[in-house]
Design a protein around this motif. Structure first.
Motif, PDB file in Angstrom:
ATOM      1  N   PRO A  92       1.858 -82.729 118.262  1.00 40.00           N
ATOM      2  CA  PRO A  92       2.449 -82.087 116.347  1.00 40.00           C
ATOM      3  C   PRO A  92       3.260 -80.768 117.102  1.00 40.00           C
ATOM      4  O   PRO A  92       3.548 -80.558 116.114  1.00 40.00           O
ATOM      5  N   ALA A  93       3.213 -80.014 117.506  1.00 43.03           N
ATOM      6  CA  ALA A  93       2.742 -78.408 117.903  1.00 43.03           C
ATOM      7  C   ALA A  93       4.924 -78.564 118.479  1.00 43.03           C
ATOM      8  O   ALA A  93       5.535 -77.604 117.815  1.00 43.03           O
ATOM      9  N   HIS A  94       4.823 -79.066 118.849  1.00 42.76           N
ATOM     10  CA  HIS A  94       6.403 -79.819 119.661  1.00 42.76           C
ATOM     11  C   HIS A  94       7.325 -81.170 119.236  1.00 42.76           C
ATOM     12  O   HIS A  94       7.776 -81.231 119.340  1.00 42.76           O
ATOM     13  N   HIS A 118      -0.419 -77.923 105.950  1.00 43.71           N
ATOM     14  CA  HIS A 118      -1.010 -78.323 106.915  1.00 43.71           C
ATOM     15  C   HIS A 118       0.120 -78.487 108.057  1.00 43.71           C
ATOM     16  O   HIS A 118      -0.130 -78.664 109.020  1.00 43.71           O
ATOM     17  N   LEU A 119       1.616 -79.010 107.619  1.00 40.14           N
ATOM     18  CA  LEU A 119       2.548 -79.282 109.020  1.00 40.14           C
ATOM     19  C   LEU A 119       3.214 -78.126 108.768  1.00 40.14           C
ATOM     20  O   LEU A 119       3.695 -77.435 110.275  1.00 40.14           O
ATOM     21  N   ARG A 120       3.531 -76.921 108.049  1.00 39.11           N
ATOM     22  CA  ARG A 120       3.787 -75.503 108.331  1.00 39.11           C
ATOM     23  C   ARG A 120       2.690 -74.933 109.336  1.00 39.11           C
ATOM     24  O   ARG A 120       2.935 -74.295 110.498  1.00 39.11           O
ATOM     25  N   GLN A 121       1.383 -75.307 109.236  1.00 37.46           N
ATOM     26  CA  GLN A 121       0.892 -74.707 110.166  1.00 37.46           C
ATOM     27  C   GLN A 121       0.364 -74.942 111.705  1.00 37.46           C
ATOM     28  O   GLN A 121       0.382 -74.705 113.162  1.00 37.46           O
ATOM     29  N   HIS A 122       0.619 -77.169 111.789  1.00 33.23           N
ATOM     30  CA  HIS A 122       0.161 -77.996 112.890  1.00 33.23           C
ATOM     31  C   HIS A 122       1.738 -77.841 113.358  1.00 33.23           C
ATOM     32  O   HIS A 122       1.279 -78.472 114.612  1.00 33.23           O
ATOM     33  N   PRO A 124       5.411 -77.282 112.534  1.00 34.61           N
ATOM     34  CA  PRO A 124       6.356 -76.745 111.982  1.00 34.61           C
ATOM     35  C   PRO A 124       7.789 -77.576 112.713  1.00 34.61           C
ATOM     36  O   PRO A 124       8.893 -77.867 111.684  1.00 34.61           O
ATOM     37  N   GLY A 125       8.058 -78.126 113.480  1.00 32.98           N
ATOM     38  CA  GLY A 125       9.219 -79.119 113.480  1.00 32.98           C
ATOM     39  C   GLY A 125      10.083 -80.705 112.703  1.00 32.98           C
ATOM     40  O   GLY A 125      10.915 -81.523 112.880  1.00 32.98           O
ATOM     41  N   ALA A 288       3.322 -92.782 116.774  1.00 37.73           N
ATOM     42  CA  ALA A 288       2.911 -91.679 116.823  1.00 37.73           C
ATOM     43  C   ALA A 288       3.061 -91.041 115.762  1.00 37.73           C
ATOM     44  O   ALA A 288       1.538 -90.227 115.690  1.00 37.73           O
ATOM     45  N   MET A 289       4.010 -90.417 115.459  1.00 45.28           N
ATOM     46  CA  MET A 289       4.316 -89.327 114.472  1.00 45.28           C
ATOM     47  C   MET A 289       3.575 -90.039 113.979  1.00 45.28           C
ATOM     48  O   MET A 289       3.436 -89.272 112.968  1.00 45.28           O
ATOM     49  N   HIS A 290       4.155 -91.217 112.822  1.00 44.16           N
ATOM     50  CA  HIS A 290       3.954 -92.119 111.764  1.00 44.16           C
ATOM     51  C   HIS A 290       2.813 -91.693 111.723  1.00 44.16           C
ATOM     52  O   HIS A 290       1.683 -91.890 110.432  1.00 44.16           O
TER      53      HIS A 290
END
Length: 309
Positions: A92-94, A118-122, A124-125, A288-290
């Protein structure tokens, strides 16, 4: 496999965008391409498939019968290819991407703040695009591939459309809210008084038959809805200084610290608890992203519920 050798697979992505948008310029924006490039792709697709695919009808573009028949098979095929080619491990970071969610005003207040933190921390892209629709429209958009995830109280199988998966996020119960000046000194309202009061209803459509109406109808009862609106925050604002009653899910109310003249109380009739859920199409099951987004959504809802206890 002979047909696959004859076509640039990028044209399948262009075809998917054209079938979804029914508009060359919007399809180009969706794929970050220029309008002339998308027009060229459409011309190639028309030649390869021997069909115009998009035709003008009544001042707007519409799908031909051949194009309409391609919508679901193409979405399924691209979803399978995406799952096949996706990395086994999702970082998730990349990660980079844009996910389309449908949330009600209620869900936006409850779920969106912890999810964005949660998204901004883990991750952000990852970007989110939020829309709001009725449950019926959300399910149709999931089936058509226009949405990645939808939140709401949905029916369970076998009442769900084919290919739709749901997961419970939390259990919810109804509470009533009114201005304390028009309530008894203690407690809430009796059933006759509650029924006689004018009510506010949260619904995407003014003629919606929501859970409360169905519960009342089952007992041969009815209430007068003087205001039906889709906005949670506005529903609370209109209660102060009136005799209106609002009955909604308890998480939408919170502790009412911003609304000091309002008081919550239990509805004077038995209303069923309901599950608030997330729904997606089975074609997204292995993405995987979903999968990471679904897990994050469930995690945020669990944490948010614990803070309210």
């Amino acid at each position: 496999m002979d047909e696959l050798r004859r076509i640039d697979l990028n044209l399948l992505l262009a075809l998917h965008a054209l079938l979804a948008e029914k508009h060359v310029t919007r399809a180009a924006l969706r794929l970050h391409k220029s309008q002339p490039a998308m027009s060229h792709s459409l011309a190639q697709l028309r030649e390869h498939l021997g069909d115009p695919l998009l035709v003008r009808r009544g001042g707007r573009m519409a799908l031909t019968a051949r194009a309409q028949g391609l919508v679901q098979p193409l979405a399924d095929a691209l979803g399978s290819l995406n799952g096949l080619l996706a990395q086994a491990e999702f970082d998730p970071a990349h990660a980079r991407g844009r996910l389309r969610l449908a949330l009600s005003d209620y869900a936006s207040r409850i779920v969106l703040p912890p999810l964005m933190r949660h998204l901004r921390q883990h991750a952000p892209g990852l970007d989110l695009a939020i829309s709001q629709s009725t449950r019926e429209v959300m399910l149709a958009q999931l089936a058509d591939g226009e949405l990645d995830l939808a939140l709401g109280p949905f029916p369970y199988a076998p009442d769900l459309p084919e290919g739709i998966e749901v997961q419970d996020l939390f259990q919810e119960q109804f509470v009533s809210v009114a201005d304390q000046a028009v309530l008894p000194a203690r407690g809430g309202l009796s059933l006759p008084d509650w029924l006689q009061r004018p009510h506010v209803m949260l619904a995407m459509r003014p003629d919606a038959s929501e859970e409360i109406e169905r519960a009342l109808a089952a007992q041969g009862l009815s209430r007068r809805v003087v205001l039906a609106l889709p906005h949670w925050s506005a529903a609370l604002e209109v209660l102060a200084g009136t005799d209106l009653v609002l009955t909604v899910g308890s998480r939408a109310i919170g502790d009412l610290r911003r609304h000091k003249t309002l008081r919550r109380f239990a509805p004077p009739l038995e209303l069923p608890r309901f599950a608030y859920q997330q729904a997606w199409h089975v074609r997204k099951q292995g993405d995987a992203m979903h999968r990471w987004l679904r897990n994050s959504m469930a995690q945020c809802c669990t944490a948010q519920g614990q803070t309210q206890k």
